[in-house]
Design an enzyme around this catalytic site. Sequence first.
Site, PDB file in Angstrom:
ATOM      1  N   GLU A 267      49.952  53.877   9.631  1.00  0.00           N
ATOM      2  CA  GLU A 267      49.778  52.543  10.196  1.00  0.00           C
ATOM      3  C   GLU A 267      49.501  52.501  11.697  1.00  0.00           C
ATOM      4  O   GLU A 267      48.673  51.712  12.155  1.00  0.00           O
ATOM      5  CB  GLU A 267      51.037  51.704   9.887  1.00  0.00           C
ATOM      6  CG  GLU A 267      51.186  51.383   8.419  1.00  0.00           C
ATOM      7  CD  GLU A 267      52.619  50.988   8.052  1.00  0.00           C
ATOM      8  OE1 GLU A 267      53.535  51.795   8.291  1.00  0.00           O
ATOM      9  OE2 GLU A 267      52.811  49.879   7.546  1.00  0.00           O
TER      10      GLU A 267
ATOM     11  N   LYS B  75      56.625  62.532  11.891  1.00  0.00           N
ATOM     12  CA  LYS B  75      56.665  61.076  11.725  1.00  0.00           C
ATOM     13  C   LYS B  75      55.369  60.642  11.036  1.00  0.00           C
ATOM     14  O   LYS B  75      54.446  61.434  10.861  1.00  0.00           O
ATOM     15  CB  LYS B  75      56.800  60.391  13.087  1.00  0.00           C
ATOM     16  CG  LYS B  75      58.112  60.734  13.791  1.00  0.00           C
ATOM     17  CD  LYS B  75      58.370  59.858  15.010  1.00  0.00           C
ATOM     18  CE  LYS B  75      57.540  60.249  16.210  1.00  0.00           C
ATOM     19  NZ  LYS B  75      58.036  59.632  17.465  1.00  0.00           N
ATOM     20  N   GLY B  76      55.309  59.367  10.656  1.00  0.00           N
ATOM     21  CA  GLY B  76      54.152  58.876   9.913  1.00  0.00           C
ATOM     22  C   GLY B  76      52.978  58.579  10.820  1.00  0.00           C
ATOM     23  O   GLY B  76      53.118  58.405  12.031  1.00  0.00           O
TER      24      GLY B  76
ATOM     25  N   SER C  60      54.622  53.939   6.756  1.00  0.00           N
ATOM     26  CA  SER C  60      54.247  55.288   7.209  1.00  0.00           C
ATOM     27  C   SER C  60      55.388  56.274   6.957  1.00  0.00           C
ATOM     28  O   SER C  60      55.684  57.144   7.773  1.00  0.00           O
ATOM     29  CB  SER C  60      53.870  55.273   8.702  1.00  0.00           C
ATOM     30  OG  SER C  60      52.808  54.379   8.925  1.00  0.00           O
TER      31      SER C  60
END
Lengths: 156, 759
Positions: free
Chosen positions: B711, B707-708, B522
């Site tokens: 996932e 942030k990612g 991610s």
Amino acid sequence: MLTLTVNGQPHPVAVEPRRILLDVLRRDLGLTGTKEVCEMGNCGACTVLLDDEAVYSCLVLAVECEAQEIETVEGLARGQELTAVQEAFVACDALQCGFCTPGQILSMEGALRRRPDADEAALTEAVTGNLCRCGAYRNIVAAAGRVAATSSGGAG
Amino acid sequence: MDESDLPTWPPGTDLETVGTGVPRREAPAKVTGGAVYSSDLRLPGQLYAAIARSPHPHARVRSIDTERARRQPGVVSVIAGEEGGEGVTWYEESVPLFGPVARFAGDEVAAVAATSLEAARDAVRALNVDYEVLAHVVGIDEAQRPEAPSIHGTPGNRTTDPKVEERGDVAAALAAAPIRIEHTYRTPTAVHNALETHGAVAWWQPDRLTIWASTQGVTQVAQMTAEALGLDQSQVRVITEHVGGGFGAKQVPWKDVAIAALLSRRTGRPVQCAYDRHGENVAAGKRGATRQRVRIGADTDGRLLAIDAELVGDSGAYQTAGEAAALWGPYQGLYRCDNVRTSVTYVYTNTGPAVAFRAPGYVEAAFALESAMDELAHRLGVDPIELRRRNHTGVDQQQAKPWSSPDSLPLIYDRISALAGWDARPRNAPPAPGGDGGVRRGWGFAASDWLAGKANPPGYASVELRTDGSAEVVTTVQDIGTGTRTVLAQVAAEELQLPVEEVRVTLGDTAAGPPSPTSSGSATTPTMAPAVRAAAADARHQLVAAAARQLDCAPGDVTLDHGKLVAANSGSRTVAEVLEGLSPAAVHGWGELVAVDDSVSVRTFGAAVAEVSVDTGTGEVRVTRMVSVPDCGRVLNPTLVASQIIGGVTQGIGFALTESQLVDAELGLPVNDSLEEYLVPTVLDICPIEAVPLDRPDTGANQLGVKGIGEPPMIPVAPAIANAVFDAIGIRFHELPLTRRRVLDALAEAASPDESEPA
């Protein structure tokens, strides 16, 4: 030699009798919008319209299609003008990687050819045979709802 | 310009483009069939490859007779055995590309290039391979037995020694704990089954190799392919315009790339090598099955005193590069606990190799840990969310430093509780043992953390301004269907005060610039968005400096205001005028993210609530509603983030209920290697999903606070569902997936008085 009519255009092609429509569309005619995923009728990614009916083009032999009108995802939009289904898929973000998208769209288009006033449930039913591994289903259902709202609005 | 030299976008900043649901830019191409995937490529003179795979799970290749295959019409080249592999080695074990030993049913032994795919497949059938069949083993329990056949000559078929991490005194704390929960949990082997199979077109021209790959990492493919083929990386160019799904399995190159390259070198023509669906199921990666023996000790208030987890995962026949399955992660980090021990062992089996699959390790471990936490809550009569609050930590206990967002989880608990209506949920009367044939409903909760979702430096980008008022972002990173193009355009548009339509994004080509991270962990957005922002800021600074020169004032007196450069007292110029004044020089901004702040630990947290119905007559579990609240920091595009969340939840539902690769132990063959028999969710399996990111900039992660999201949303789904099933029927499952057979068996067992567990 046979002539396939694809998106209104005649295409003379020489194909072995064993070859499937999917493969002839993609390899011989260069119409790669129709996707190859399972080659055994499990996933719906290769769906095209055959005389307005949605079929899995991996389960149809090319030689069977000579007298029929074949429509692929490339033939739907008129220039920049998307169909209601295509527009709904964009508006609802009903796709991620996009690999199942042509098949999903043609399944819904097929349902609309049968019943132009198809409701959300009927349009969702139409894509039950179209797998989406990214998991965009909820947005695909939303797209079905958007198409249904537009088409019933048009009919009313 | 380095992104860390720019000011943060503090929470509450009034942004124009960032944070809006800009439509996915490639959507029009994807709905009209115009988007080109590597499998769509048709180069002049292109050949098609087909792969011969071992039909045996373990066998020595005595010889391969290629004569008949070579004589087939249309066949141009056949490569077989060690000689055909030309010294290329593969996997972490560095085995020959076409090994003298096949270690799983599907292991590659030869390949053919022909003028059509049919001809290539015919030729593969005409190969005569003489195998000496060896004893095989599948299943992690069986592979660990002393009498098991050895796959790589390692003790207990282990890939390496167990990885043990311990803090405190786990044995003593467990022994002293007034409440103990101990179970062995199992998760199945799951297959990514991206709809576009692994595949590549390779074209070897003198001194250079061009590869159009279906990959999550163009840089990674270029690096690993150059290494495998003994080329300089500058000789290998990798291009990926669109990818038909990856989910982790395409984060490293697979043999399709090397096979296409070798066949292209031999034939002098471009060669397309794509796995068929069988190959995709058996030889292109999987989430390996796990066995997790978990012991938890708690005090009577539910505070964790000790966690001990013996974790075993199925590596398949080989180890692959890329993200490891971090099975230890949730045990070590999700809750405050002074005494934690995790031991992780991966074992070889005669099945296809495992590779990262969407939050690898955490999805599996979260099922066990969060099932145990739910059990602890019920045992103590404490609300499951309250139990998590009591065990919250704001600190990364392994690294002894604070989370970058230490209050994310408590906020997530508040938000999801309110959104789901958790406190007002119907409380079930105790179910009849074994069910009464009717449908029962239940609610379940699970929390999650994920060790990634932070930047994976370096990330580089450039931004060029054009006199027509547009800007072009260039980076080598790929968009794997997550919306990378779109969010990068938004970030550049924000910094340059341009309408987002005026920003073009060019990506997915190693020739376009320096290396970029693989789309895994991610990491794409948190790495690339700050780099693009820095490139755009650099371009803006250059533009302002040029305007100041043209307006004869100091740069500090010039401000950019939506297409105009305005000087305090010297008039104004349009961006186009400034650029024309600069011509033939141009404004070319450069941005990078080369380091991350090490003083904090960046995590992505989340939680899910599931509502289910369980038909006690048929054993069918249906998920009727999901609520997901992940923390991805600042939301750049709510539409695309919501899509990632519903995608992760959908895959989580599949993992919980239907997905499991079944391998016949006696034959060593996968029995459900197709999309008919390996059951991924369909549109009718998926319920309404409320996808509500926390949307709180994490300024410890990077200057944008992003942030990612790829996932994390999958992680808490399966345990939330299993906990809801417990709420519905009072049966605790320790193994996934929750198939009808498994549910019916458990109901039957619960109905038998001898088997019922004491309360």
